[in-house]
Design an enzyme around this catalytic site. Structure first.
Site, PDB file in Angstrom:
ATOM      1  N   GLY A  25       0.798  -1.395   0.471  1.00  0.00           N
ATOM      2  CA  GLY A  25      -0.041   0.088  -0.083  1.00  0.00           C
ATOM      3  C   GLY A  25       1.182   1.287  -0.311  1.00  0.00           C
ATOM      4  O   GLY A  25      -0.072   2.566  -0.122  1.00  0.00           O
ATOM      5  N   TYR A  26       2.305   0.953  -0.180  1.00  0.00           N
ATOM      6  CA  TYR A  26       2.838   2.027   0.276  1.00  0.00           C
ATOM      7  C   TYR A  26       2.671   3.244  -1.217  1.00  0.00           C
ATOM      8  O   TYR A  26       3.299   2.241  -2.427  1.00  0.00           O
ATOM      9  CB  TYR A  26       3.996   2.125   0.893  1.00  0.00           C
ATOM     10  CG  TYR A  26       4.633   1.867   2.497  1.00  0.00           C
ATOM     11  CD1 TYR A  26       4.118   2.267   2.679  1.00  0.00           C
ATOM     12  CD2 TYR A  26       5.729   0.581   2.434  1.00  0.00           C
ATOM     13  CE1 TYR A  26       4.035   1.422   4.219  1.00  0.00           C
ATOM     14  CE2 TYR A  26       5.973   1.207   3.800  1.00  0.00           C
ATOM     15  CZ  TYR A  26       4.906   1.296   4.781  1.00  0.00           C
ATOM     16  OH  TYR A  26       4.872   0.496   5.686  1.00  0.00           O
ATOM     17  N   THR A  27       2.486   4.969  -1.195  1.00  0.00           N
ATOM     18  CA  THR A  27       2.615   5.077  -2.348  1.00  0.00           C
ATOM     19  C   THR A  27       1.865   4.213  -3.616  1.00  0.00           C
ATOM     20  O   THR A  27       1.981   4.117  -4.447  1.00  0.00           O
ATOM     21  CB  THR A  27       3.777   6.327  -2.604  1.00  0.00           C
ATOM     22  OG1 THR A  27       4.169   4.186  -3.246  1.00  0.00           O
ATOM     23  CG2 THR A  27       4.870   7.015  -2.073  1.00  0.00           C
ATOM     24  N   ARG A  28       0.893   4.146  -3.081  1.00  0.00           N
ATOM     25  CA  ARG A  28      -0.161   2.952  -3.692  1.00  0.00           C
ATOM     26  C   ARG A  28       0.707   2.185  -4.683  1.00  0.00           C
ATOM     27  O   ARG A  28       0.245   1.991  -5.965  1.00  0.00           O
ATOM     28  CB  ARG A  28      -1.038   3.809  -4.821  1.00  0.00           C
ATOM     29  CG  ARG A  28      -1.809   5.007  -3.680  1.00  0.00           C
ATOM     30  CD  ARG A  28      -2.732   5.689  -5.083  1.00  0.00           C
ATOM     31  NE  ARG A  28      -3.341   7.026  -4.248  1.00  0.00           N
ATOM     32  CZ  ARG A  28      -2.764   8.306  -3.757  1.00  0.00           C
ATOM     33  NH1 ARG A  28      -1.782   8.686  -4.299  1.00  0.00           N
ATOM     34  NH2 ARG A  28      -3.835   8.858  -3.210  1.00  0.00           N
ATOM     35  N   GLY A  29       1.051   1.478  -4.335  1.00  0.00           N
ATOM     36  CA  GLY A  29       2.068   0.806  -5.135  1.00  0.00           C
ATOM     37  C   GLY A  29       3.368   0.689  -5.718  1.00  0.00           C
ATOM     38  O   GLY A  29       4.283  -0.205  -6.139  1.00  0.00           O
TER      39      GLY A  29
END
Length: 334
Positions: free
Chosen positions: A68-72
């Site tokens: 999920g970090y920076t939407r992948g």
């Protein structure tokens, strides 16, 4: 895991064995939550690559990211870098599952078997690798039986897609249940837990840390600088004007107790001619079992400042002062 069995660490090459596993990792993990500009406080690809370069140049080998970090995009940046530089096999690559990456899909996130398997497949694709060295449950999922999660993780290990497993942000009693299930049923046991732990967040010392020591789990500490508070940039005098990069999440830590801790950290930093950030991280490295700080950075300068904590030695008197200033309230049944 005993503090008596572990040497002091002063370099990224002073590798530690993760829990009761045979996995050797650097004493500071490079956190990749800031990699990618999809959030307002993220770093661009060029800066992220420069931070990775510097970490590996100093002998670091432990990278921590999440689906999920920076939407992948964080995983994609890390994967691109490792492929381009040929460093994958010398890297301990950790990522997490739980975040729902598919809006409207009730099975798009969480810790159920369907979601977990899909998340692993997608992370492997973004990271451009055949396996994940350390796969973390990002958060406890109260809607999924813990035996379903642990058995699914064991299946991933048996399939060769994951090497080691761990839990992040999960209550001590639930981690203990998972570990005992794994050990008694012949499934892959947990190697580590990831928790918030810093001079401003010492409540894990009541249950999570003793549980981890008893069950052979290493501690990885996120937010070792309390989202920037322990760098000294937020003070009583500027708090009204401060606009933290992470908004209300950071501002919630603005209270008199934490500012008193910052005062103590700043005083020690002044005595040593160093920065408050280095003092805060060095304190973590002095704790029993040597917790592994997960240190992120938005700029190369921030990274250089933070990693310098490895070169710092705090005196017994300084450690005592920091402990007194940051002591949490005694828990029930301490």
């Amino acid at each position: 895991m005993s503090a008596r069995a572990l040497p002091a660490v002063h370099a990224l090459t002073d590798y530690l064995t993760l829990g009761r596993s045979g996995l050797r990792v650097s004493p500071i993990s490079l956190g990749a939550m800031t990699f990618g500009e999809e959030v307002s406080w993220g770093a661009d690809v060029k800066t992220s690559d420069a931070i990775l370069d510097r970490y590996f140049e100093r002998g670091g080998n432990f990278i921590d990211t999440a689906n999920g970090y920076t939407r992948g995009h964080s995983e994609k940046i890390v994967g691109d870098y490792l492929v381009r530089t040929g460093r994958r096999e010398r890297t301990v690559l950790a990522t997490k599952f739980f975040a729902n990456m598919y809006a409207g899909d009730p099975n798009g996130g969480g810790a159920g078997r369907k979601s977990l398997m899909r998340a692993c497949h997608e992370s492997l694709r973004r990271l451009q690798t055949d396996y994940i060295d350390l796969y973390w449950l990002h958060f406890w999922d109260p809607h999924t039986p813990i035996e379903e999660t642990v058995r699914a993780l064991d299946d991933l290990v048996r399939a060769g897609k994951v090497r080691y497993i761990g839990f992040s942000d999960t209550p001590a009693w639930k981690v203990a249940q998972a570990q005992i299930l794994a050990l008694t049923r012949g499934w892959t046991p947990l190697a580590a837990i990831q928790i918030e732990y810093s001079l401003c967040e010492r409540t894990p010392e009541a249950e999570l840390l003793p549980m981890a020591e008893e069950l052979g789990l290493h501690i990885a500490a996120w937010s070792p600088l309390k989202s920037g508070l322990l760098t000294g940039k937020y003070t009583r005098t500027n708090v009204e004007q401060a606009k933290p990069e992470r908004g209300a999440f950071v501002a919630s830590a603005f209270n008199e107790q934490n500012f008193s801790i910052v005062d103590a950290v700043t005083a020690v930093a002044g005595e040593l001619g160093t920065s408050p950030a280095r003092v805060a991280i060095a304190w973590l490295l002095s704790r029993p079992g040597i917790p592994i700080p997960i240190v992120g950075a938005r700029t190369l300068e921030q990274y250089e400042q933070n990693i310098g904590a490895l070169e710092l030695t705090l005196s017994a008197e300084q450690l005592q002062r920091l402990a007194k200033a940051s002591a949490p309230a005694p828990p029930f049944l301490a």
